[in-house]
Write a protein that holds these residues in place. Structure first.
Motif, short mmCIF file in Angstrom:
data_model
loop_
_atom_site.label_atom_id
_atom_site.label_comp_id
_atom_site.label_asym_id
_atom_site.label_seq_id
_atom_site.Cartn_x
_atom_site.Cartn_y
_atom_site.Cartn_z
N ASP A 1 -5.57 6.76 8.75
CA ASP A 1 -4.31 6.04 8.96
C ASP A 1 -3.24 7.02 9.42
N ALA A 2 -2.13 6.46 9.90
CA ALA A 2 -0.99 7.30 10.23
C ALA A 2 -0.60 8.10 8.98
N ALA A 3 -0.22 9.34 9.17
CA ALA A 3 0.00 10.28 8.06
C ALA A 3 0.96 9.77 6.99
N PHE A 4 2.00 9.05 7.40
CA PHE A 4 3.01 8.59 6.44
C PHE A 4 3.12 7.07 6.46
N GLU A 5 2.01 6.39 6.58
CA GLU A 5 1.97 4.93 6.64
C GLU A 5 2.74 4.33 5.47
N GLY A 6 3.82 3.57 5.80
CA GLY A 6 4.63 2.92 4.77
C GLY A 6 5.62 3.81 4.06
N TRP A 7 5.64 5.09 4.37
CA TRP A 7 6.60 6.02 3.75
C TRP A 7 7.94 5.90 4.47
N THR A 8 9.00 6.32 3.80
CA THR A 8 10.32 6.40 4.41
C THR A 8 10.63 7.86 4.72
N LEU A 9 11.60 8.08 5.60
CA LEU A 9 12.01 9.46 5.89
C LEU A 9 12.53 10.18 4.65
N PRO A 10 13.32 9.52 3.78
CA PRO A 10 13.72 10.22 2.55
C PRO A 10 12.53 10.64 1.69
N ARG A 11 11.49 9.82 1.64
CA ARG A 11 10.31 10.18 0.84
C ARG A 11 9.65 11.45 1.39
N VAL A 12 9.71 11.63 2.71
CA VAL A 12 9.11 12.80 3.34
C VAL A 12 10.01 14.04 3.22
N LEU A 13 11.32 13.86 3.41
CA LEU A 13 12.21 15.00 3.58
C LEU A 13 13.23 15.24 2.46
N GLU A 14 13.57 14.22 1.69
CA GLU A 14 14.74 14.30 0.83
C GLU A 14 14.38 14.53 -0.64
N PRO A 15 14.80 15.67 -1.20
CA PRO A 15 14.60 15.87 -2.63
C PRO A 15 15.50 14.92 -3.42
N VAL B 1 6.82 21.35 0.15
CA VAL B 1 7.45 22.47 0.86
C VAL B 1 8.74 22.01 1.53
N LEU B 2 8.73 20.83 2.15
CA LEU B 2 9.91 20.33 2.85
C LEU B 2 11.08 20.07 1.91
N LYS B 3 10.78 19.81 0.65
CA LYS B 3 11.82 19.46 -0.32
C LYS B 3 12.24 20.63 -1.20
N HIS B 4 11.64 21.81 -0.99
CA HIS B 4 11.90 22.95 -1.86
C HIS B 4 12.92 23.89 -1.22
N GLU B 5 13.96 24.23 -1.98
CA GLU B 5 14.96 25.20 -1.53
C GLU B 5 14.47 26.62 -1.79
N THR C 1 17.96 15.40 -5.10
CA THR C 1 19.39 15.76 -5.01
C THR C 1 20.09 15.06 -3.86
N GLY C 2 19.32 14.57 -2.86
CA GLY C 2 19.91 13.93 -1.68
C GLY C 2 20.36 14.93 -0.64
#
Length: 190
Positions: free
Chosen positions: A29-43, A8-12, A45-46
């Protein structure tokens, strides 16, 4: 559910204005353990789909990596809280371009380098927490003197038993702006 949220966060178009997932857990565990912010938010396309965000709170969610420059696209961002993660790299200069920011809390990470003077451009900033990182260099006191709305400032480290002495220039600035409470009280500088 985590993967569905990220989709959902990455969909226009993403009309989301507020996202607060502080302290979220996934399978214990923490919800995004080891994830980066781009992995969570960035499609791929950047370009962020959720550029309209006003509030982004991902504190204590296990994030790692650097604070991505793609967040600069969120020009309406008023509240950015990323504390208690494993974020690395510098405090980005471009944060000074997010002129709507009232709250910037990135304490308890592994951020390095100097505090960028560009933060002095955040005239609406009320809360700035940078403490408990691996920052070095001088506090940009001259830049901070522009922060007329600043009510809470946390820099340096927080020793368990005793507070560190603060640089004289920082104390002078805080006293001049009514922010210094040496007897405890509402003291936020650390």
């Amino acid at each position: 559910q985590r993967e569905q949220l990220v989709t959902v966060l990455k969909h226009e178009p993403c009309a989301l204005l507020e996202l607060d997932l502080a302290f979220c857990k996934c399978d214990g565990d923490a919800a995004f353990e080891g994830w980066t912010l781009p992995r969570v938010l960035e499609p791929s396309t950047g370009t962020l789909a959720c550029r309209r965000l006003r509030t982004l709170v991902l504190s204590y969610t296990g994030l790692s990596g650097e604070i991505p420059s793609s967040l600069a696209q969120c020009s309406a961002l008023q509240d950015l809280r990323l504390s208690g993660n494993m974020l690395t790299g510098p405090v980005p200069e471009w944060l000074g371009e997010l002129r709507a920011l009232h709250v910037l809390i990135v304490d308890n990470n592994k951020l390095t380098g100097e505090i960028p003077p560009s933060l002095g451009e955040l005239s609406r900033l009320e809360r700035l927490f940078l403490s408990d990182n691996m920052l070095c260099g001088q506090v940009p006191v001259e830049a901070f003197s522009k922060l007329r709305s600043l009510a809470q400032l946390a820099i340096g480290t927080r020793p368990e038993d005793d507070r560190q002495e603060q640089p004289e220039s920082v104390v002078a600035y805080l006293e001049a702006h009514g922010l210094w409470y040496p007897e405890g009280g509402n003291q936020q500088l650390s």
